[in-house]
Motif scaffolding. Structure first.
Motif, PDB file in Angstrom:
ATOM      1  N   GLU A  25      34.185  46.042  70.639  1.00 14.93           N
ATOM      2  CA  GLU A  25      32.931  45.046  70.510  1.00 14.93           C
ATOM      3  C   GLU A  25      33.241  43.916  71.933  1.00 14.93           C
ATOM      4  O   GLU A  25      32.329  43.415  72.316  1.00 14.93           O
ATOM      5  CB  GLU A  25      32.771  44.416  69.326  1.00 14.93           C
ATOM      6  N   SER A  26      34.489  44.270  72.462  1.00 19.30           N
ATOM      7  CA  SER A  26      34.702  43.159  73.500  1.00 19.30           C
ATOM      8  C   SER A  26      34.309  44.068  74.975  1.00 19.30           C
ATOM      9  O   SER A  26      33.742  43.069  75.689  1.00 19.30           O
ATOM     10  CB  SER A  26      36.259  42.932  73.597  1.00 19.30           C
ATOM     11  N   CYS A  27      34.530  45.197  75.066  1.00 17.18           N
ATOM     12  CA  CYS A  27      34.258  45.675  76.473  1.00 17.18           C
ATOM     13  C   CYS A  27      33.321  47.077  76.188  1.00 17.18           C
ATOM     14  O   CYS A  27      33.077  47.399  77.143  1.00 17.18           O
ATOM     15  CB  CYS A  27      35.540  46.140  77.031  1.00 17.18           C
ATOM     16  N   ALA A  28      32.845  47.093  75.251  1.00 15.58           N
ATOM     17  CA  ALA A  28      31.850  48.232  74.841  1.00 15.58           C
ATOM     18  C   ALA A  28      32.713  49.672  75.255  1.00 15.58           C
ATOM     19  O   ALA A  28      31.651  50.949  75.255  1.00 15.58           O
ATOM     20  CB  ALA A  28      30.405  48.113  75.602  1.00 15.58           C
ATOM     21  N   GLU A  29      33.706  49.780  75.257  1.00 20.66           N
ATOM     22  CA  GLU A  29      34.412  51.035  75.625  1.00 20.66           C
ATOM     23  C   GLU A  29      34.441  51.898  74.266  1.00 20.66           C
ATOM     24  O   GLU A  29      34.587  51.446  73.254  1.00 20.66           O
ATOM     25  CB  GLU A  29      35.974  50.989  76.122  1.00 20.66           C
ATOM     26  N   LYS A  30      34.299  53.269  74.119  1.00 24.02           N
ATOM     27  CA  LYS A  30      34.235  54.150  73.217  1.00 24.02           C
ATOM     28  C   LYS A  30      35.523  55.055  73.482  1.00 24.02           C
ATOM     29  O   LYS A  30      35.913  55.336  74.359  1.00 24.02           O
ATOM     30  CB  LYS A  30      33.155  55.130  73.239  1.00 24.02           C
ATOM     31  N   PHE A  31      36.066  55.194  72.070  1.00 22.26           N
ATOM     32  CA  PHE A  31      37.302  55.907  72.278  1.00 22.26           C
ATOM     33  C   PHE A  31      37.554  56.672  70.764  1.00 22.26           C
ATOM     34  O   PHE A  31      36.925  56.171  69.978  1.00 22.26           O
ATOM     35  CB  PHE A  31      38.565  55.106  72.304  1.00 22.26           C
ATOM     36  N   GLU A  32      38.258  57.648  70.645  1.00 20.37           N
ATOM     37  CA  GLU A  32      38.627  58.397  69.644  1.00 20.37           C
ATOM     38  C   GLU A  32      40.136  58.177  69.043  1.00 20.37           C
ATOM     39  O   GLU A  32      41.080  57.880  69.715  1.00 20.37           O
ATOM     40  CB  GLU A  32      38.243  59.676  69.704  1.00 20.37           C
ATOM     41  N   VAL A  33      40.248  58.072  67.488  1.00 19.35           N
ATOM     42  CA  VAL A  33      41.561  57.753  67.050  1.00 19.35           C
ATOM     43  C   VAL A  33      41.532  58.902  66.253  1.00 19.35           C
ATOM     44  O   VAL A  33      40.804  59.245  65.195  1.00 19.35           O
ATOM     45  CB  VAL A  33      41.745  56.504  66.324  1.00 19.35           C
ATOM     46  N   LEU A  34      42.816  59.674  65.773  1.00 10.98           N
ATOM     47  CA  LEU A  34      43.186  60.612  64.850  1.00 10.98           C
ATOM     48  C   LEU A  34      43.758  59.768  63.592  1.00 10.98           C
ATOM     49  O   LEU A  34      44.889  58.994  63.895  1.00 10.98           O
ATOM     50  CB  LEU A  34      44.187  61.513  65.068  1.00 10.98           C
ATOM     51  N   THR A  35      43.188  59.521  62.724  1.00 10.20           N
ATOM     52  CA  THR A  35      43.608  58.607  61.555  1.00 10.20           C
ATOM     53  C   THR A  35      43.201  59.113  60.290  1.00 10.20           C
ATOM     54  O   THR A  35      42.231  60.070  60.169  1.00 10.20           O
ATOM     55  CB  THR A  35      43.288  57.323  61.743  1.00 10.20           C
ATOM     56  N   ARG A  36      43.632  58.711  58.999  1.00 15.23           N
ATOM     57  CA  ARG A  36      43.327  59.148  57.775  1.00 15.23           C
ATOM     58  C   ARG A  36      42.276  58.350  57.316  1.00 15.23           C
ATOM     59  O   ARG A  36      41.584  57.347  57.792  1.00 15.23           O
ATOM     60  CB  ARG A  36      44.416  58.593  56.675  1.00 15.23           C
ATOM     61  N   GLU A  45      42.222  54.785  56.221  1.00 21.40           N
ATOM     62  CA  GLU A  45      42.551  53.913  57.212  1.00 21.40           C
ATOM     63  C   GLU A  45      41.511  53.807  58.308  1.00 21.40           C
ATOM     64  O   GLU A  45      41.677  52.842  59.406  1.00 21.40           O
ATOM     65  CB  GLU A  45      43.864  54.213  57.960  1.00 21.40           C
ATOM     66  N   ARG A  46      40.363  54.434  57.938  1.00 20.34           N
ATOM     67  CA  ARG A  46      39.379  54.438  59.351  1.00 20.34           C
ATOM     68  C   ARG A  46      38.789  53.215  59.583  1.00 20.34           C
ATOM     69  O   ARG A  46      38.242  53.014  60.466  1.00 20.34           O
ATOM     70  CB  ARG A  46      38.239  55.594  59.043  1.00 20.34           C
ATOM     71  N   ASP A  47      38.588  52.295  58.166  1.00 24.56           N
ATOM     72  CA  ASP A  47      37.835  51.096  58.706  1.00 24.56           C
ATOM     73  C   ASP A  47      38.863  49.909  59.090  1.00 24.56           C
ATOM     74  O   ASP A  47      38.276  48.752  59.234  1.00 24.56           O
ATOM     75  CB  ASP A  47      37.438  50.732  57.352  1.00 24.56           C
ATOM     76  N   ASN A  48      40.159  50.301  59.246  1.00 22.92           N
ATOM     77  CA  ASN A  48      41.014  49.223  59.799  1.00 22.92           C
ATOM     78  C   ASN A  48      40.851  49.113  61.362  1.00 22.92           C
ATOM     79  O   ASN A  48      40.345  49.801  62.019  1.00 22.92           O
ATOM     80  CB  ASN A  48      42.564  49.694  59.387  1.00 22.92           C
ATOM     81  N   ALA A  49      41.134  47.614  61.958  1.00 26.26           N
ATOM     82  CA  ALA A  49      40.924  47.615  63.150  1.00 26.26           C
ATOM     83  C   ALA A  49      41.746  48.373  64.028  1.00 26.26           C
ATOM     84  O   ALA A  49      42.883  48.662  63.763  1.00 26.26           O
ATOM     85  CB  ALA A  49      41.320  46.215  63.478  1.00 26.26           C
ATOM     86  N   GLN A  50      41.434  49.317  64.865  1.00 30.32           N
ATOM     87  CA  GLN A  50      42.018  49.968  65.885  1.00 30.32           C
ATOM     88  C   GLN A  50      42.192  49.283  67.300  1.00 30.32           C
ATOM     89  O   GLN A  50      41.358  48.222  67.557  1.00 30.32           O
ATOM     90  CB  GLN A  50      41.464  51.391  66.185  1.00 30.32           C
ATOM     91  N   VAL A  51      42.992  49.445  68.028  1.00 26.81           N
ATOM     92  CA  VAL A  51      43.552  48.838  69.278  1.00 26.81           C
ATOM     93  C   VAL A  51      42.637  49.437  70.377  1.00 26.81           C
ATOM     94  O   VAL A  51      42.770  50.659  70.437  1.00 26.81           O
ATOM     95  CB  VAL A  51      44.790  48.634  69.849  1.00 26.81           C
ATOM     96  N   CYS A  52      41.605  48.805  71.091  1.00 28.82           N
ATOM     97  CA  CYS A  52      41.037  49.829  72.210  1.00 28.82           C
ATOM     98  C   CYS A  52      42.055  50.005  73.403  1.00 28.82           C
ATOM     99  O   CYS A  52      42.746  49.001  74.036  1.00 28.82           O
ATOM    100  CB  CYS A  52      40.068  48.467  72.799  1.00 28.82           C
ATOM    101  N   PRO A  53      41.870  50.947  73.897  1.00 25.67           N
ATOM    102  CA  PRO A  53      42.932  51.477  74.894  1.00 25.67           C
ATOM    103  C   PRO A  53      42.619  50.863  76.221  1.00 25.67           C
ATOM    104  O   PRO A  53      43.471  50.766  77.213  1.00 25.67           O
ATOM    105  CB  PRO A  53      42.914  53.063  74.950  1.00 25.67           C
ATOM    106  N   ALA A  54      41.267  50.255  76.354  1.00 22.55           N
ATOM    107  CA  ALA A  54      41.162  49.672  77.604  1.00 22.55           C
ATOM    108  C   ALA A  54      41.421  48.500  77.877  1.00 22.55           C
ATOM    109  O   ALA A  54      41.862  47.818  78.668  1.00 22.55           O
ATOM    110  CB  ALA A  54      39.523  49.993  78.130  1.00 22.55           C
TER     111      ALA A  54
END
Length: 80
Positions: A9-20, A23-32
């Protein structure tokens, strides 16, 4: 484990994460931008398979019978 798609929501970057799933609703760290203001997206998926493939005509309603709109499986076009 499934792959989930996220949008920052900060930079509008889309990315994928392999997770359970749990844990999918946990905040993830944007790689950008390394922000944790991320949101999981609703994604679609495609299945590639071998064997016979269906033509568009099989799904577009070009075949007779079934469905409605006087295609055969209702009484809208019959005198009953």
């Amino acid at each position: 484990m499934p792959i989930y798609e996220y949008r920052c929501e900060s930079c509008a970057e889309k990315f994928e994460v392999l997770t359970r799933f749990a844990e999918r609703d946990n905040a993830q760290v944007c790689p950008a931008c390394e922000s944790t203001k991320t949101r999981v997206l609703v994604s679609s998926f495609a299945v590639a398979g071998g064997g016979e493939q269906a033509s568009l005509g099989e799904f577009s309603g070009e075949t007779s019978g079934g469905g409605c709109a006087c295609g055969g499986a209702c009484s809208c076009g019959s005198p009953n």
